[in-house]
Design a protein around this motif. Sequence first.
Motif, short mmCIF file in Angstrom:
data_model
loop_
_atom_site.label_atom_id
_atom_site.label_comp_id
_atom_site.label_asym_id
_atom_site.label_seq_id
_atom_site.Cartn_x
_atom_site.Cartn_y
_atom_site.Cartn_z
N LYS A 58 0.63 -1.25 0.00
CA LYS A 58 0.00 -0.03 0.10
C LYS A 58 0.88 1.21 0.05
O LYS A 58 0.73 2.40 -0.81
CB LYS A 58 -0.98 -0.07 1.21
CG LYS A 58 -2.14 0.80 1.14
CD LYS A 58 -2.74 0.95 2.31
CE LYS A 58 -3.96 2.07 2.36
NZ LYS A 58 -4.75 2.06 3.79
N PHE A 60 3.93 1.42 -0.94
CA PHE A 60 4.78 1.49 -2.18
C PHE A 60 3.82 2.18 -3.39
O PHE A 60 4.20 2.96 -4.06
CB PHE A 60 5.32 0.13 -2.75
CG PHE A 60 5.64 0.07 -3.90
CD1 PHE A 60 7.02 0.88 -4.01
CD2 PHE A 60 5.04 0.05 -5.47
CE1 PHE A 60 7.71 0.58 -5.30
CE2 PHE A 60 5.71 0.00 -6.61
CZ PHE A 60 7.11 0.52 -6.58
N SER A 61 2.60 1.75 -3.32
CA SER A 61 1.58 2.30 -4.62
C SER A 61 1.45 3.78 -4.27
O SER A 61 1.28 4.39 -5.41
CB SER A 61 0.30 1.48 -4.17
OG SER A 61 0.35 0.24 -4.54
N LEU A 64 4.44 5.22 -5.79
CA LEU A 64 4.60 5.00 -7.24
C LEU A 64 3.49 6.15 -7.96
O LEU A 64 3.74 6.60 -8.83
CB LEU A 64 4.32 3.54 -7.66
CG LEU A 64 4.40 3.09 -9.17
CD1 LEU A 64 5.77 3.37 -9.54
CD2 LEU A 64 3.77 1.87 -9.51
#
Lengths: 164, 203
Positions: A58, A60-61, A64
């Motif tokens: 979560k 990381f998203s 990103l």
Amino acid sequence: MKEQLSALLDGELPAQDCDALLAAVQADAALQDDWHDWHLVGDTLKNEHPILSPDFMKRFSERLAAEPIVIAPVAHRRKRDVLRRAIAPISVAASVAFVSMVGWQAYRGAVQPPAAQLSQQTASAGQIDKSRVRAYLAAHRIDNGNVFSNPDVMTVAYQDAQSR
Amino acid sequence: MEKATERDIDAELVARAQAGDKRAFELLVSKYQRRIARLLTRLIRDPHEIEDVTQEAFIKAYRALPSFRGESAFYTWLYRIAINTAKNYLASLGRRPQLSADYEDEEGETLDAAAQIPDHSTPESELSNRQIVSTVNEAVDALPEELRTAITLREMDGLSYEDIAEAMNCPIGTVRSRIFRAREAIAGKLKPLLDSVSKDRRW
């Protein structure tokens, strides 16, 4: 669909179904969660105790999402390889034709001493051929699938042209 | 019939990510996050740092995607980026990779993760991770025998469907269905836990 995804994870899905399934996964949040959870289950069963926080994905998203979208030049993408593979035999055939033509011209030049005017013409043509052949072969050496990329072939063709 | 191999699937996801699809890249991260973190335990001890460097490595990989042309497998490429990210991170702190000897046996394999975890998890994530492991193990134990055998042969022994079908004396289609049902059952037990950890969505 879910059972197909499970087979995909195991490398057991027919290749022709792969594209459609991945497209479906990208469009379906529930399938994405299955992908996520089943990989976690698989790794855990392989005795790989998780190290990261369970919400790693979560966070990381979120990171990103802040990244500019990268888009690779089309030339780098995989589809392009298919085209390259299709063109390779044609390029080999073209090389064969070209080298045969050069060889035949050299042979004709060697066995049939031409008239003075013709000789001069051939010599200048030979001049052009030499540089063209070198450039052509140099350019084709990067193509690993080309049987004429061998430097020996280049040397022979070059000497041949010079021997006139 | 030709099967889509792991490398094919990764290559397809990479191609989609290279065409601008971030979700395709997230699917790859979701798949490889644990392997990369585990790899980094060879270089870095602190769990917070492992977490940060893992995230950084994936971001670097995302930015470098245009340069990936599929000469190697995606994981091989990712592996190199992760090692470089970790080394650069340690260099920026004036530290050297120091741990490899502690965590590799004589064959160069890393030791069982169970031996490493106390050093490599933060207390709060370690609690959740222990719950995840015990939930998965309990869920497997609770499976009907034919589902448990199928998923075990697949995930722990790495057998193909064909080999499992032979071992269990049943058609390949049955193997496929049993493994799928086993995954559904295990993940079903895991869901409440994962939902509570990630609040609303996994990603």
